[in-house]
Design an enzyme around this catalytic site. Structure first.
Site, short mmCIF file in Angstrom:
data_model
loop_
_atom_site.label_atom_id
_atom_site.label_comp_id
_atom_site.label_asym_id
_atom_site.label_seq_id
_atom_site.Cartn_x
_atom_site.Cartn_y
_atom_site.Cartn_z
N SER A 132 -41.49 -125.66 28.88
CA SER A 132 -40.30 -124.51 28.86
C SER A 132 -38.57 -124.95 29.34
O SER A 132 -39.37 -125.52 30.61
CB SER A 132 -40.79 -123.20 29.68
OG SER A 132 -38.96 -122.60 30.22
N TYR A 157 -43.86 -119.23 36.24
CA TYR A 157 -44.49 -119.34 35.49
C TYR A 157 -43.36 -121.41 34.95
O TYR A 157 -44.29 -122.33 34.19
CB TYR A 157 -43.31 -118.33 34.49
CG TYR A 157 -42.92 -118.64 32.54
CD1 TYR A 157 -44.10 -118.61 32.11
CD2 TYR A 157 -41.73 -119.53 32.46
CE1 TYR A 157 -43.46 -119.28 30.76
CE2 TYR A 157 -41.17 -119.74 31.09
CZ TYR A 157 -42.43 -119.79 30.89
OH TYR A 157 -41.89 -120.29 28.73
#
Ligand SMILES: NC(=O)c1ccc[n+]([C@@H]2O[C@H](COP(=O)([O-])OP(=O)(O)OC[C@H]3O[C@@H](n4cnc5c(N)ncnc54)[C@H](O)[C@@H]3O)[C@@H](O)[C@H]2O)c1
Length: 340
Positions: A132, A157
């Site tokens: 990401s 995350y």
């Protein structure tokens, strides 16, 4: 060739599966269909995949399984013996990780470990996984390049996604698994994620509810249209990374390795101001948004901007969908799906 896709009922896994079925591949899709967001949307995507299977006369096997169930995952690999793995299942979202940290450790760390162990045992031809843009964390140097150090994550995350990249490097070094980590930048489009801004804003504009605009709108996002992402992912099947014997480890470079391992940004490389994005949405929907301005959220970053030279040098990137066109496609889908 047999391809296994994890997260196949999710936004990106679904689109990838549909494209690869149309291209004639045999697909095994895994997903636990969790309730992080509307299960019906995930089930509808699976229905679409069944239709794509029939239309393309290819073969799609779906298995409902949680990635943390090691024995079940190992058994699927033993039985199906996939050649290429696209690992897209994960607990996504930055804000949710503040409230639910263990959900990220289970799916993104333990789940990732189970998949990569299966890749080792089955000697797969290629392991491609979703990382990401959030790994760039607190970096404010833009555009974000794979050459930049990524040692300052600001959400759990992001930390789990960075750990995935590190695990994959170890496995490619130790066991020679050709691995590619993809740093995705705010992907949007039809069948998109209900927890992401394009969807949340659209839903609120249609219902007349106020949209929450964080950091008083002073944000930029490198919105990337789903078809552009899928086009690039599909091309990577034919290009598993090879060892690089010229790598100079006396001059470490975060974007390179001696191992058969690669990290690529996939983004539009054209950050859009949040307020401009909302304006395009309003124009497409034909309704003005009610706006509520709020401060920055913890874990969020102000700007994302992908340097995409690396992937452009690796495969031919042909698609670069404009935001206007992408939003038009998204709104058309949204109106049809929700009968608006
Ligand atoms: N969409 C984006 O803009 C974006 C940006 C950066 C990175 N990513 C990454 O790309 C990948 C796909 O994202 P997406 O937008 O399609 O998300 P998504 O949430 O729509 O899809 C993920 C799917 O994985 C499944 N899943 C989650 N945990 C699981 C588990 N433990 N076992 C089995 N299945 C599980 C979910 O049910 C879901 O269907 C994720 O790894 C995400 O972190 C996405």
């Amino acid at each position: 060739m047999k391809i296994l896709i994890t997260g196949v009922a999710g936004f990106i896994g679904f689109h990838l599966c549909k494209k690869l079925l149309n291209d004639g591949y045999q697909i095994i899709g895994l997903d636990n269909i969790n309730s992080y967001y509307d299960i019906n949307l995930k089930l509808s995507r699976l229905n679409e995949l069944k239709k794509a299977e029939i239309k393309s006369n290819s073969n799609f096997i779906f298995k409902k399984v949680d990635l943390v169930k090691k024995e079940e995952i190992f058994q699927i690999f033993d039985e199906e013996k996939p050649d290429v793995i696209f690992h897209f299942a994960a607990q996504a979202g930055v804000r949710y990780s503040i409230e639910n940290p263990f959900s990220y450790i289970d799916s993104n760390v333990t789940g990732f470990m189970n998949i990569i162990e299966c890749c080792r045992k089955n000697k797969v031809k290629s392991f491609i996984f979703a990382s990401s843009s959030s790994v760039y964390g607190g970096n404010t140097k833009i555009p974000y390049s794979e050459k930049d150090p990524v040692d300052h994550p600001i959400s759990l995350y992001a930390a789990t996604k960075r750990s995935n990249e590190l695990f994959a490097h170890v496995y490619s070094h130790l066991y020679g698994i050709p691995s590619i980590g993809i740093r995705l930048f705010t992907v949007y489009g039809p069948w998109g994620r209900p927890d992401m801004a394009p969807f949340i804003f659209t839903k609120s504009i249609f219902s007349g509810e106020a949209i929450k605009i964080f950091n008083n709108g002073d944000m930029n996002r490198d919105f990337t249209y789903i078809d552009d992402v899928i086009d690039a992912l599909a091309k990577l099947i034919a290009k598993p990374p090879v060892r690089n014997n010229k790598y100079d480890s006396s001059k470490p470079n975060p974007s390179k390795s001696w191992s058969n391992f690669k990290i690529f940004n996939i983004g539009n490389s054209n950050p859009i101001k949040l307020m401009k994005f909302i304006e395009i949405l309003e124009n497409e929907i034909g309704i003005k948004a009610v706006k509520e301005y709020l401060p920055m959220q913890p874990g969020d970053v102000k700007t994302t901007f992908a340097d995409t030279k690396n992937i452009e040098n690796y495969i031919e990137i042909t698609n670069n969908t404009s935001l206007e066109k992408g939003i038009k496609n998204f709104i058309n889908w949204y109106k049809e799906y929700y009968s608006k």
